[in-house]
Motif scaffolding. Sequence first.
Motif, PDB file in Angstrom:
ATOM      1  N   ALA A   1       5.563   3.350   7.610  1.00 12.77           N
ATOM      2  CA  ALA A   1       4.529   4.336   7.272  1.00 12.77           C
ATOM      3  C   ALA A   1       4.985   5.261   6.149  1.00 12.77           C
ATOM      4  CB  ALA A   1       4.165   5.152   8.513  1.00 12.77           C
ATOM      5  N   ASP A   2       6.258   5.647   6.157  1.00 17.08           N
ATOM      6  CA  ASP A   2       6.774   6.541   5.107  1.00 17.08           C
ATOM      7  C   ASP A   2       6.661   5.888   3.737  1.00 17.08           C
ATOM      8  OD1 ASP A   2       7.353   8.460   6.956  1.00 17.08           O
ATOM      9  OD2 ASP A   2       9.504   8.058   7.035  1.00 17.08           O
ATOM     10  N   LEU A   3       6.867   4.579   3.663  1.00 20.03           N
ATOM     11  CA  LEU A   3       6.783   3.880   2.382  1.00 20.03           C
ATOM     12  C   LEU A   3       5.342   3.722   1.920  1.00 20.03           C
ATOM     13  CD1 LEU A   3       9.462   1.046   2.805  1.00 20.03           C
ATOM     14  CD2 LEU A   3       9.633   3.087   1.391  1.00 20.03           C
ATOM     15  N   VAL A   4       4.459   3.342   2.830  1.00 22.48           N
ATOM     16  CA  VAL A   4       3.077   3.094   2.421  1.00 22.48           C
ATOM     17  C   VAL A   4       2.361   4.393   2.066  1.00 22.48           C
ATOM     18  CG1 VAL A   4       1.900   3.226   4.676  1.00 22.48           C
ATOM     19  CG2 VAL A   4       1.094   1.617   2.949  1.00 22.48           C
TER      20      VAL A   4
ATOM     21  N   TYR B   1      10.418   6.091  -3.227  1.00 17.54           N
ATOM     22  CA  TYR B   1      10.927   5.272  -2.125  1.00 17.54           C
ATOM     23  C   TYR B   1      12.413   5.535  -1.880  1.00 17.54           C
ATOM     24  CZ  TYR B   1       6.795   2.826  -3.887  1.00 17.54           C
ATOM     25  OH  TYR B   1       5.553   2.525  -4.359  1.00 17.54           O
ATOM     26  N   GLU B   2      12.781   6.789  -1.718  1.00 19.00           N
ATOM     27  CA  GLU B   2      14.186   7.138  -1.521  1.00 19.00           C
ATOM     28  C   GLU B   2      14.779   6.445  -0.302  1.00 19.00           C
ATOM     29  OE1 GLU B   2      16.418   8.866  -3.240  1.00 19.00           O
ATOM     30  OE2 GLU B   2      15.030   9.195  -4.897  1.00 19.00           O
ATOM     31  N   SER B   3      13.957   6.171   0.705  1.00 19.32           N
ATOM     32  CA  SER B   3      14.483   5.584   1.943  1.00 19.32           C
ATOM     33  C   SER B   3      15.027   4.172   1.752  1.00 19.32           C
ATOM     34  CB  SER B   3      13.404   5.573   3.026  1.00 19.32           C
ATOM     35  OG  SER B   3      12.311   4.752   2.644  1.00 19.32           O
TER      36      SER B   3
ATOM     37  N   VAL C   1       6.949  -0.810  -3.879  1.00 19.64           N
ATOM     38  CA  VAL C   1       6.398  -1.257  -2.601  1.00 19.64           C
ATOM     39  C   VAL C   1       4.902  -0.989  -2.582  1.00 19.64           C
ATOM     40  CG1 VAL C   1       6.630  -1.160  -0.101  1.00 19.64           C
ATOM     41  CG2 VAL C   1       8.597  -0.634  -1.550  1.00 19.64           C
ATOM     42  N   SER C   2       4.115  -1.994  -2.930  1.00 16.71           N
ATOM     43  CA  SER C   2       2.661  -1.872  -2.840  1.00 16.71           C
ATOM     44  C   SER C   2       2.231  -2.119  -1.408  1.00 16.71           C
ATOM     45  CB  SER C   2       1.992  -2.868  -3.776  1.00 16.71           C
ATOM     46  OG  SER C   2       2.254  -4.193  -3.340  1.00 16.71           O
TER      47      SER C   2
ATOM     48  N   SER D   1       2.944  -5.589  -0.091  1.00 20.72           N
ATOM     49  CA  SER D   1       4.299  -6.077  -0.295  1.00 20.72           C
ATOM     50  C   SER D   1       4.963  -6.487   1.019  1.00 20.72           C
ATOM     51  CB  SER D   1       5.133  -4.986  -0.975  1.00 20.72           C
ATOM     52  OG  SER D   1       6.501  -5.327  -0.989  1.00 20.72           O
ATOM     53  N   PRO D   2       5.880  -7.456   0.969  1.00 19.74           N
ATOM     54  CA  PRO D   2       6.673  -7.779   2.170  1.00 19.74           C
ATOM     55  C   PRO D   2       7.896  -6.877   2.331  1.00 19.74           C
ATOM     56  CG  PRO D   2       7.245  -9.292   0.413  1.00 19.74           C
ATOM     57  CD  PRO D   2       6.149  -8.395  -0.139  1.00 19.74           C
ATOM     58  N   LEU D   3       8.169  -6.008   1.355  1.00 21.38           N
ATOM     59  CA  LEU D   3       9.436  -5.261   1.350  1.00 21.38           C
ATOM     60  C   LEU D   3       9.562  -4.225   2.459  1.00 21.38           C
ATOM     61  CD1 LEU D   3      10.053  -4.699  -2.463  1.00 21.38           C
ATOM     62  CD2 LEU D   3      10.849  -6.533  -0.975  1.00 21.38           C
ATOM     63  N   PHE D   4       8.454  -3.881   3.097  1.00 21.36           N
ATOM     64  CA  PHE D   4       8.523  -2.916   4.188  1.00 21.36           C
ATOM     65  C   PHE D   4       9.538  -3.341   5.247  1.00 21.36           C
ATOM     66  CE2 PHE D   4       4.161  -2.490   2.542  1.00 21.36           C
ATOM     67  CZ  PHE D   4       4.117  -1.127   2.289  1.00 21.36           C
ATOM     68  N   TRP D   5       9.664  -4.647   5.443  1.00 23.37           N
ATOM     69  CA  TRP D   5      10.471  -5.121   6.575  1.00 23.37           C
ATOM     70  C   TRP D   5      11.962  -5.142   6.292  1.00 23.37           C
ATOM     71  CZ3 TRP D   5       5.424  -6.156   5.911  1.00 23.37           C
ATOM     72  CH2 TRP D   5       4.614  -5.790   6.989  1.00 23.37           C
ATOM     73  N   VAL D   6      12.366  -4.779   5.097  1.00 25.08           N
ATOM     74  CA  VAL D   6      13.802  -4.587   4.885  1.00 25.08           C
ATOM     75  C   VAL D   6      14.254  -3.351   5.669  1.00 25.08           C
ATOM     76  CG1 VAL D   6      13.794  -3.092   2.830  1.00 25.08           C
ATOM     77  CG2 VAL D   6      15.585  -4.821   3.100  1.00 25.08           C
TER      78      VAL D   6
END
Length: 811
Positions: free
Chosen positions: A36-39, A535-537, A604-605, A608-613
């Motif tokens: 959620a923080d990324l999106v 996207y600092e996290s 990270v749009s 994107s699949p990158l959330f799961w990293v």
Amino acid sequence: MKISATKIFALVMFLGFFWTEVSAQSTYQSPPKSIADLVNAPNTPSVRFSKNGDWMLMMERADNPSIEMLSQPELKIAGMRINPATSGPSREIGIENIKIKKTQSGEEIQITGLPSQPSMGGMSLSHDEKYMAFTQTEADGISLWLVDLNTYSAKKLTDKIVNDVYGNSILWTPDNKLLVKAVNPNRGAIPIKPSAPSGPIIQETTGDAAPSRTYQDLLENSYDETLFAYFMDSQLMEIDLDGNKKPIGPTGMIKSMDLSPDGSYLIVDLIKKPFSYLVPASRFPYDVEIWSKDGKKIKELAQIPLDENRPTGFDATVTGPRYISWRADKPAVLYWVEAQDGGDARVEMEEREIVYTLAAPFAGTKQKLATSAYRFAGIDWSDDSFAIMSERWSSSRKDMRSVINPSDPSQAKQVIIDRSSDDLYNDPGDPVLVENEFGENELLRKGDLVYMTSPGGSPEGNMPYLSTFNIKNKEENILWRSQAPYYERVAKVLNDDASEFITIKESTDIQPNYWLVNTKKRIAPQQITYFENPYESIKGIQKQLVTYERNDGLNLSAVIYTPEGFEPGKDAPLPVLMWAYPREYKSKEVASQVRGSQYAFTRVSSGSPLFWVTRGYAIMDRTEMPIVGEGDKEPNDYFIDQLVANAEAAIDEIVELGIGDRNRIAVGGHSYGAFMTANLLSHTNLFAAGIARSGAYNRTLTPFGFQYEQRTYWEAPEVYFNMSPFSFAHKVETPILLLHGQADNNSGTFPIQSERYYNALKGHGATARLVFLPNESHGYAAKESINHMLWEMDNWLEKYVKNKNELERAK
């Protein structure tokens, strides 16, 4: 085989842990906080430079709309989606703030007087760049606003008069007036739907073949026709800087308008009946008229017929004039192209297309300018002796560019570029365009040298460059090139010899920012913007570009992301989410080229699949899935075999690197990537789970071609059958999550595709879940929808991928 009570209890508890809420919930859900923080990270402003680059316009876009906003009334007619309350598009996210930033000093200036509840769009600079116009969408209409770029203040220029349902709606004249496509002041109230139909809905064909792609939101009845005519009804208005209005020309269903470079004439496209129930408004019949600047009809240039009967194939086109435009280097000279093959790509001709010109006052006859052996794709203008014409042919991926002499059409064109459009390694790029005295774009060149910017494809990935291209010997001279570990490309050239320019520079964890570069002066590049990394996290995640071989020797590539601190070989292999999108090629050599850049910023749009990293997965993104058919063979003749080989090679690579756990790999994709996912699960048991978003699964529902497939279902029925996951639903043994926007209007991916595929899976006992997102189109927009999509994906991955071993032990 007996199962112990303990195992049954463990299985029930395990399934209940994951799915008690899933099966019961009927409201929107939110993903874990790390996702959620990324999106919800803030958007980066979009940028537009002034003519000489001394300042830049920074536009801050609003966040994703709420589902409540997305659920407002929407009219779906003639392939359009209209907000009937505003006479504008129904799904646009507006600009919410505007600033000016000085390039040299870095001074940032806030535009004052903006709307109190901004939803701005259509930003348009006057020719002298003293003013900027924009539209403001309100609850019941669209108004026109003006920014004075001397005082940096905005004011409302008109009431809610703008008609923005189709095409462009604002043009600046050279004398700082605005031409606006307004709602016809006498349009009246919206037509009321009859309480009962006046009769049956009838369509008839009389033998003419009319192959057509599958379209959504088409006209369906006479009331739809009435609504379409009502919302298209427009009046051109001339508006001065004080907001005074003057009607220009008659009212009509204005499709588009284009002002001549000197401001003396207008091209106006006017839609007319008969409308169609088979194709969208873009293919309705229309007249092309030339008007004087005060609205008097000078000439009817063309009557374009209804485009229902176009031949099959992606290289097919319409008959009659098309690409009707103004020469950028002349005050008022028209040019256009006409197909000589009846629009049929199967007809063999040397002069397939002819380009014509006609100069003001348009009383003479058209003059032949050039011919094309392929489909005409535009002209970049310089002067009377030099222009570059582009030609393309989709089926063979032909991309050809030639120099022509506009003052001497009898002079043979000089081919300067002849390549495959898929060939990244041999792409010299596109010409640099600069604004001329008319405010139009023309070539930046010096004699035989044309300035170019190229993506710079290479085995190490894209390394963009700026060059001169010599049209005589076809040699490049690279003036500047991006250097590792950065991904940098030219955004705007500022002077005649391209020694000063602005770039966009980024790296894996450095947000793209604009830099001022001068290759002549011995000074370091100067940073212009300081956009922060949203996207600092995930700043510390690891990214690498990997290359590997398919079983037939074809080189493949992918970008792999792993969590911060992960060490292959030392740490246990990770669960993997593989994300991909297949592409068709006509050459193995071209298909094996590396695409993208390992140094590009990790953006990270929402899709994107990158959330799961952030959830402990390795991500295999941009996983190349080439499908190759050389010579007379079509790529899709080998689709399944090559798709499976691509997947096997990718899995072997990430496992051999010590990154991925072979038993815990998911595959996913959107649109054609969803189609790919379903096919892989139909024909292999390589994956632990699949995620398919907004896909097509039954190719017989797209019988006149899809993606790069140009053959019809009746020409290649076995290809359509074998490529359809629906045909092999009985073979799916891997859990698959299907997500789809319930209002998807993308050609070929109608929601019924997912509905029917899910029913087939269910009927054969597969493990599947179907999620329809209300009011969402092919891409998802509402905050609630995006968060719920991510929640669904996270639950699916956690259950069937990350915890697959526990699930199997529980069984």
